[in-house]
Design a protein around this motif. Structure first.
Motif, PDB file in Angstrom:
ATOM      1  N   SER A  12      -3.935   4.014   5.932  1.00 58.16           N
ATOM      2  CA  SER A  12      -5.079   4.615   5.247  1.00 58.16           C
ATOM      3  C   SER A  12      -5.543   5.876   5.964  1.00 58.16           C
ATOM      4  CB  SER A  12      -6.235   3.613   5.160  1.00 58.16           C
ATOM      5  OG  SER A  12      -5.895   2.518   4.367  1.00 58.16           O
ATOM      6  N   GLU A  13      -5.615   5.809   7.285  1.00 58.15           N
ATOM      7  CA  GLU A  13      -6.005   6.983   8.066  1.00 58.15           C
ATOM      8  C   GLU A  13      -5.023   8.127   7.832  1.00 58.15           C
ATOM      9  OE1 GLU A  13      -6.167   5.554  12.054  1.00 58.15           O
ATOM     10  OE2 GLU A  13      -8.194   4.725  11.844  1.00 58.15           O
ATOM     11  N   HIS A  59       0.835  -1.203   0.000  1.00 55.84           N
ATOM     12  CA  HIS A  59       0.000   0.000   0.000  1.00 55.84           C
ATOM     13  C   HIS A  59       0.869   1.252   0.000  1.00 55.84           C
ATOM     14  CE1 HIS A  59      -3.518  -2.382   2.031  1.00 55.84           C
ATOM     15  NE2 HIS A  59      -2.760  -3.163   1.286  1.00 55.84           N
ATOM     16  N   VAL A  93      -9.801   8.536   0.050  1.00 51.03           N
ATOM     17  CA  VAL A  93      -9.248   7.324   0.675  1.00 51.03           C
ATOM     18  C   VAL A  93     -10.380   6.555   1.331  1.00 51.03           C
ATOM     19  CG1 VAL A  93      -7.607   6.363   2.332  1.00 51.03           C
ATOM     20  CG2 VAL A  93      -7.061   8.515   1.156  1.00 51.03           C
ATOM     21  N   SER A  94     -10.419   5.264   1.070  1.00 47.15           N
ATOM     22  CA  SER A  94     -11.343   4.372   1.770  1.00 47.15           C
ATOM     23  C   SER A  94     -10.582   3.155   2.259  1.00 47.15           C
ATOM     24  CB  SER A  94     -12.484   3.918   0.857  1.00 47.15           C
ATOM     25  OG  SER A  94     -13.358   4.977   0.556  1.00 47.15           O
ATOM     26  N   CYS A  95     -11.047   2.589   3.367  1.00 46.41           N
ATOM     27  CA  CYS A  95     -10.408   1.415   3.953  1.00 46.41           C
ATOM     28  C   CYS A  95     -11.468   0.349   4.188  1.00 46.41           C
ATOM     29  CB  CYS A  95      -9.723   1.795   5.264  1.00 46.41           C
ATOM     30  SG  CYS A  95      -8.741   0.465   5.994  1.00 46.41           S
ATOM     31  N   PHE A 129     -14.907   6.864   4.277  1.00 46.90           N
ATOM     32  CA  PHE A 129     -13.589   6.321   4.605  1.00 46.90           C
ATOM     33  C   PHE A 129     -13.662   4.854   5.001  1.00 46.90           C
ATOM     34  CE2 PHE A 129     -10.390   5.197   7.820  1.00 46.90           C
ATOM     35  CZ  PHE A 129      -9.269   5.256   7.007  1.00 46.90           C
ATOM     36  N   ALA A 168       1.012   4.056  -3.030  1.00 47.37           N
ATOM     37  CA  ALA A 168       0.695   5.463  -2.751  1.00 47.37           C
ATOM     38  C   ALA A 168       1.874   6.364  -3.103  1.00 47.37           C
ATOM     39  CB  ALA A 168       0.306   5.634  -1.291  1.00 47.37           C
ATOM     40  N   VAL A 220      -7.908   2.938  -2.321  1.00 48.48           N
ATOM     41  CA  VAL A 220      -8.737   2.027  -1.527  1.00 48.48           C
ATOM     42  C   VAL A 220      -7.863   0.915  -0.975  1.00 48.48           C
ATOM     43  CG1 VAL A 220     -10.778   0.562  -1.464  1.00 48.48           C
ATOM     44  CG2 VAL A 220     -10.711   2.535  -3.015  1.00 48.48           C
ATOM     45  N   SER A 221      -7.804   0.819   0.325  1.00 49.23           N
ATOM     46  CA  SER A 221      -7.011  -0.195   1.005  1.00 49.23           C
ATOM     47  C   SER A 221      -7.918  -1.306   1.513  1.00 49.23           C
ATOM     48  CB  SER A 221      -6.268   0.445   2.183  1.00 49.23           C
ATOM     49  OG  SER A 221      -5.755  -0.537   3.053  1.00 49.23           O
TER      50      SER A 221
END
Length: 271
Positions: free
Chosen positions: A166-167, A118, A180-182, A235, A122, A138-139
Motif C-alpha cells: 500500500s505504501e 492486492h 490509497v488507504s491502508c 493513508f 492493482a 483500499v487495502s
C-alpha cells in the motif's frame, strides 16, 4: 473521495468488515459489487443489503479474491451492470495460529490472499485509473501489519507485506490521481477473530493477544472510519487509536518494544 455514485468492489464481503463497508457505501449512495469465497453467505448478505437499501446498486460475485480470474470477473460485472470501477477494497483475508510449524501450503495461502490478491487487483485496475486520472485502492491489512501478531507468523508477515505494498502504491501513483488507504485495526468482532476462542493452545493465545490489547470494535464502527478516511484521503486508517502509540514506541526503540512484546506474550501463556 466522495463515494456517492461511485462504483466500488469489496472482497471478503460475506460478513465482518467487508459487509459493513459495503453497507456504509450503499448508504452513502455508492454502487457496490461484493465478493467472497463463501457463495451462500455472500448471497445472503447481498439479499439483505438489497432489501434494506437498494437492489439496483448491489450485486454479488463469488470467487477467490486472490485469483486473477475472479478479479477480472468482478471488474467485468461492475462495468457491465454499474459502471467503471472507482474504488477497490482488497479486504479478503485469512489467518491462522501457526508459527514455525506452518507448512508451505499455509504460507502460500496467507501470502496469496493477504498480499498477492492486492497486487493482482492493482495490476488490473491502476493502468485504467491512470488514464482516467482517478481511482482509489483500499487495502485491509491489520495492526499486525504495523506491529506483529503474537502466535501467527503467516499472518504477521503477509499483513506487513500488505502495508508495504500500500505504501508503495501511494508513493508511486499518489501524485497521479490514485488514492490509497491502508486499514490497520486491532480487534474487530468478526468470525476470524472469534474463531480462535473456540480452540485450544496457540489459537486461543493468538486471539487473547488481540482481545487483551484493546477494545473489540463492531465492524460498522470500522466501516465508518474507512469512509471518513476516503473523504479525507487519509493513508493510514487506525480505528484503534492506541495502535499509533504502539507503532511510535516500536520505531523509537525497537529493542525495548520487542522486550515488552516478549513479556506480553509470556503473560498470555501463564494468564
Amino acid at each position: 473521495m466522495d463515494v456517492k455514485n461511485k462504483v466500488a468492489i469489496v472482497t471478503g464481503a460475506a460478513g465482518g468488515i467487508g459487509a459493513a463497508i459495503a453497507q456504509r457505501l450503499l448508504e452513502a449512495g455508492a454502487k457496490v459489487v461484493i465478493s467472497d469465497l463463501d457463495a451462500q453467505r455472500l448471497q445472503a448478505t447481498a439479499d439483505r443489503l438489497a432489501n434494506e437499501i437498494d437492489p439496483k446498486r448491489v450485486i454479488a460475485v463469488a470467487g477467490d479474491a486472490a485469483a486473477t480470474e475472479t478479479i477480472t470477473r468482478l471488474i467485468e460485472a461492475a462495468e457491465g451492470h454499474l459502471g467503471p470501477v472507482d474504488i477497490y477494497f482488497a479486504n479478503a483475508g485469512v489467518g491462522d495460529a501457526s508459527g514455525l510449524d506452518a507448512d508451505d501450503a499455509q504460507w502460500q495461502q496467507a501470502l496469496e490472499v493477504n498480499l498477492m490478491a492486492h497486487v493482482r487487483a492493482a495490476r488490473k485496475l491502476v493502468p485504467a485509473w491512470l488514464e482516467r486520472g482517478s481511482g482509489y485502492f483500499v487495502s485491509t491489512a491489520s495492526a499486525a501489519g504495523l506491529l506483529t501478531q503474537i502466535g501467527s507468523a503467516t499472518y504477521s508477515v503477509s499483513k506487513n507485506g500488505a502495508v508495504a505494498f500500500s505504501e508503495w502504491l501511494a508513493v508511486t501513483y499518489g501524485a497521479q490521481g490514485i488514492g490509497v488507504s491502508c486499514l490497520c485495526p486491532m480487534g474487530v468482532d468478526t468470525n476470524m477473530l472469534n474463531g480462535g476462542n473456540q480452540n485450544d493452545g496457540t489459537a486461543r493465545k493468538t486471539t487473547s493477544a488481540v482481545t487483551s490489547a484493546g477494545e473489540v470494535l463492531d465492524p460498522l464502527v470500522v466501516a465508518d472510519e474507512v469512509l471518513k478516511a476516503l473523504a479525507d484521503e487519509t493513508f493510514l486508517i487506525l480505528p484503534h487509536e492506541s495502535v499509533q502509540e504502539f507503532r511510535r514506541r516500536k520505531v523509537a526503540d525497537p529493542d525495548r518494544w520487542i522486550r515488552g512484546m516478549q513479556r506480553y506474550a509470556g503473560s498470555l501463556v501463564h494468564g
